[in-house]
Design an enzyme around this catalytic site. Structure first.
Site, mmCIF file in Angstrom:
data_model
loop_
_atom_site.group_PDB
_atom_site.id
_atom_site.type_symbol
_atom_site.label_atom_id
_atom_site.label_comp_id
_atom_site.label_asym_id
_atom_site.label_seq_id
_atom_site.Cartn_x
_atom_site.Cartn_y
_atom_site.Cartn_z
ATOM 1 C CG ASP A 216 -1.971 0.984 1.291
ATOM 2 O OD1 ASP A 216 -2.815 0.936 0.392
ATOM 3 O OD2 ASP A 216 -1.984 1.833 2.205
ATOM 4 C CD GLU A 266 16.327 -13.883 4.479
ATOM 5 O OE1 GLU A 266 15.609 -14.446 5.351
ATOM 6 O OE2 GLU A 266 16.869 -12.785 4.673
HETATM 7 C C1 NOJ Z 1 -4.465 2.862 -0.865
HETATM 8 C C2 NOJ Z 1 -5.564 1.884 -0.574
HETATM 9 O O1 NOJ Z 1 -5.833 1.125 -1.710
HETATM 10 C C3 NOJ Z 1 -6.725 2.713 -0.107
HETATM 11 O O2 NOJ Z 1 -7.918 1.982 -0.051
HETATM 12 C C4 NOJ Z 1 -6.376 3.326 1.220
HETATM 13 O O3 NOJ Z 1 -7.418 4.178 1.632
HETATM 14 C C5 NOJ Z 1 -5.091 4.138 1.118
HETATM 15 N N1 NOJ Z 1 -4.070 3.485 0.375
HETATM 16 C C6 NOJ Z 1 -4.541 4.437 2.487
HETATM 17 O O4 NOJ Z 1 -4.045 3.251 3.060
#
Ligand code: NOJ
Length: 552
Positions: A216, A266
């Site tokens: 993310d 690893e």
């Molecule tokens: C991207 C994620 O896909 C989204 O749903 C989220 O709100 C933001 N990052 C923050 O984590």
């Protein structure tokens, strides 16, 4: 890839995103869960996908639908427990389906023990140093440290209430940075303790057998040292930017992924990292998949391309060149849980920035029939391209964005932080329909759903589509089967010239692919029709249709 090693699975995989809140709900509380996923794995095997990306299911107060993690090494009780996770992963592997899980390293939940400790500790302490705490500006520190805005709207800083008045110093209480919701404080990745903690978290899930991670906000972990002021242009996409941004794409992020690459190496089994990096061009995204970094990165410039043949040809060309240039596959994607579903988006005009969503008051309602037709044509084009492809749950049913969600049902922090000015992403997150004549369309057996399902979804339910040869579900099954049979994902694209400009036309391993994005029909070359995104009579390719033709 080495010569004594078969090509890694992630170079060609069709990967299905499960958004667990909305996929299948075994315990009937209205929120999907891991046992629900396990019960539906046969449906995914029949669909023909190679792998699953599972969106967050870790312990979380759910202020941002699980992207606010309070414990990275446990399952939230809403979704089950670690035993349910292990059973689900084993059941997927038994069916030959790999599974990558979501990792959220840019920020934690404010309920994470580290952040709770930081709030109780004094400015300058080791506890505060895991996050980005700063003194405010102004005579008494009453102004935030800079002008950064949260991706979800409003300021990116929140001032704390200090536990100990004496520890606050002349500037008063400190502020902490949150690029997203105030409940999602950003970690300080300059701190080695944070790096070590995430190595531990990676190993925790790798030891359990996951095949990798979708990472993310992979472009956001490192902030410019000086935290300089920055204001995104009016109406820009919530995650992107066309000029240098002091919190996106800083050079320092790449060292983190080189480190993680070594951790994954690893382990056996070609474990993979996929970057969610909203950078404006394919050339920039490709920096995340250099040979010693991540393995995949979502191709968001492709997702963001309008339904326009010239732009699509350009972005495909740029992508193949950029990703090919660093030896990585291109990772095509049209929908996910953050964007307007492509069966709606492709019928929307311009002027709908990502993250803003669509709702009852959005001007210019998209025509659902046009959207679905284009959506099917776009998928047929995408699945013919060499590389890996991501599908988002429900797109195989042709689900549209739910535009008419009532205001009081909305849950996306974007909606609240912009005072309702941006609808946000709830419209693509509605629980999906499995059976037309069952409670919650088969999502569970109680009828409870965390977001309301529209009544039109009865006819889109999976059981209604199964027996219909022309359904979107059967189109997806056919495309995925042919993609595998013709090895399109490991093929090579060569453009076909001489067709009208409203087409995107290429050959890939003996298959001719033509998409007609214009209003007029286009004459078809000779050959055996393998699949058409929408059935048609005659020998001209109608508007908004893609065909695959075998040359034999
Ligand atoms: C991207 C994620 O896909 C989204 O749903 C989220 O709100 C933001 N990052 C923050 O984590």
């Amino acid at each position: 890839m080495t010569s004594d090693h078969a090509p890694e699975w992630w170079r060609t995989a069709a990967i299905y995103q499960i958004y667990p809140r909305s996929f299948s709900d075994a315990d009937g509380d209205g929120m999907g869960d891991l046992r629900g996923v396990t019960t539906r794995l046969d449906a995914l095997r029949e669909l023909g996908v190679d792998a699953i990306w599972l969106s967050p299911f870790m312990t979380s107060p759910q202020r941002d639908a699980g992207y606010d993690v309070a414990d990275y090494c446990d399952v939230d009780p809403l979704f089950g427990d670690l035993a349910d996770f292990d059973a689900m992963l084993a059941a997927a592997h038994e069916r030959g389906i790999r599974m990558i899980v979501d990792l959220v390293p840019n920020h934690s939940s404010d309920q994470h023990p580290w952040f709770q400790e930081a709030l109780k500790a004094a400015p300058g302490s080791r506890e505060r140093a895991r996050y980005i705490f700063r003194d405010g500006q102004g005579e008494h520190g009453e102004e935030p440290p800079n002008n950064w805005q949260s991706v979800f709207g409003g300021p990116a800083w929140t001032r704390v209430t200090e536990a100990d008045g004496d520890a606050t110093g002349p500037n008063g209480p400190q502020w902490y940075l949150h690029l997203f919701d105030a409940s999602q404080p950003d970690f300080d990745w300059a701190n080695e303790e944070v790096r070590e903690e995430f190595r531990r978290i990676l190993r925790f899930w790798l030891d359990r057998g996951v095949d990798g991670f979708r990472v993310d906000v992979a472009h956001g972990l490192v902030k410019h040292d000086e935290l300089p002021d920055y204001m995104p242009p009016e109406d820009s996409d919530s995650m992107g930017g066309t000029e240098p941004v002091p919190y996106w794409g800083q050079e320092g992020v790449h060292e983190i992924y080189r480190d993680w690459h070594r951790v994954l190496a690893e382990y056996d089994g070609d474990r993979a990292l996929c970057a969610e990096a909203w950078m404006p061009t394919a050339a920039e995204v490709a920096l995340w998949v250099r040979p010693d970094e991540m393995h995949q990165a979502f191709n968001f410039p492709y997702l963001q391309a309008p339904w326009d043949a010239a732009r699509l040809r350009e972005v495909i060309e740029e992508s193949l060149e950029a990703f090919g240039g660093v030896g990585a596959p291109t990772t095509w994607v049209l929908s996910n849980h953050d964007v307007v579903r492509h069966a709606t988006r492709l019928a929307l005009g311009p002027g709908h920035p990502q993250g803003h969503g669509v709702g009852p008051k959005t001007p210019g309602k998209p025509d659902p029939a046009v959207g679905l037709r284009r959506g099917r044509a776009a998928t047929a084009l995408m699945l013919a391209l060499p590389g890996s492809a991501y599908l988002y749950q429900g797109e195989e049913l042709g689900l549209p964005e739910v535009i008419e969600l009532p205001d009081d049902a909305r849950q996306d922090p974007t909606w609240f932080r912009t005072g309702g000015e941006r609808y946000g992403r709830d419209g693509c997150r509605v629980p999906i329909p499995w059976e037309a004549h069952a409670p919650a369309y088969g999502f569970n057996d109680t009828g409870a759903t965390w977001l309301p399902q529209p009544s039109e979804w009865a006819e889109l339910a999976r059981d209604q589509q199964e027996g219909d040869a022309d359904s979107t579900l059967n189109l997806y099954k056919t495309l995925l089967r042919l993609r595998r049979e013709h090895a399109l994902a490991s093929g090579e694209l060569s453009w076909i010239d001489g067709l009208p400009p409203q087409t995107v036309a290429f050959r890939n391993t003996g298959v001719t692919v033509i998409a007609n994005l214009g209003a007029e029909p286009v004459a078809l070359p000779a050959g055996r029709l393998l699949v058409a995104s929408t059935p048609f009579d005659g020998d001209a390719l109608p508007a908004d249709t893609t065909v695959w033709i075998a040359e034999d």
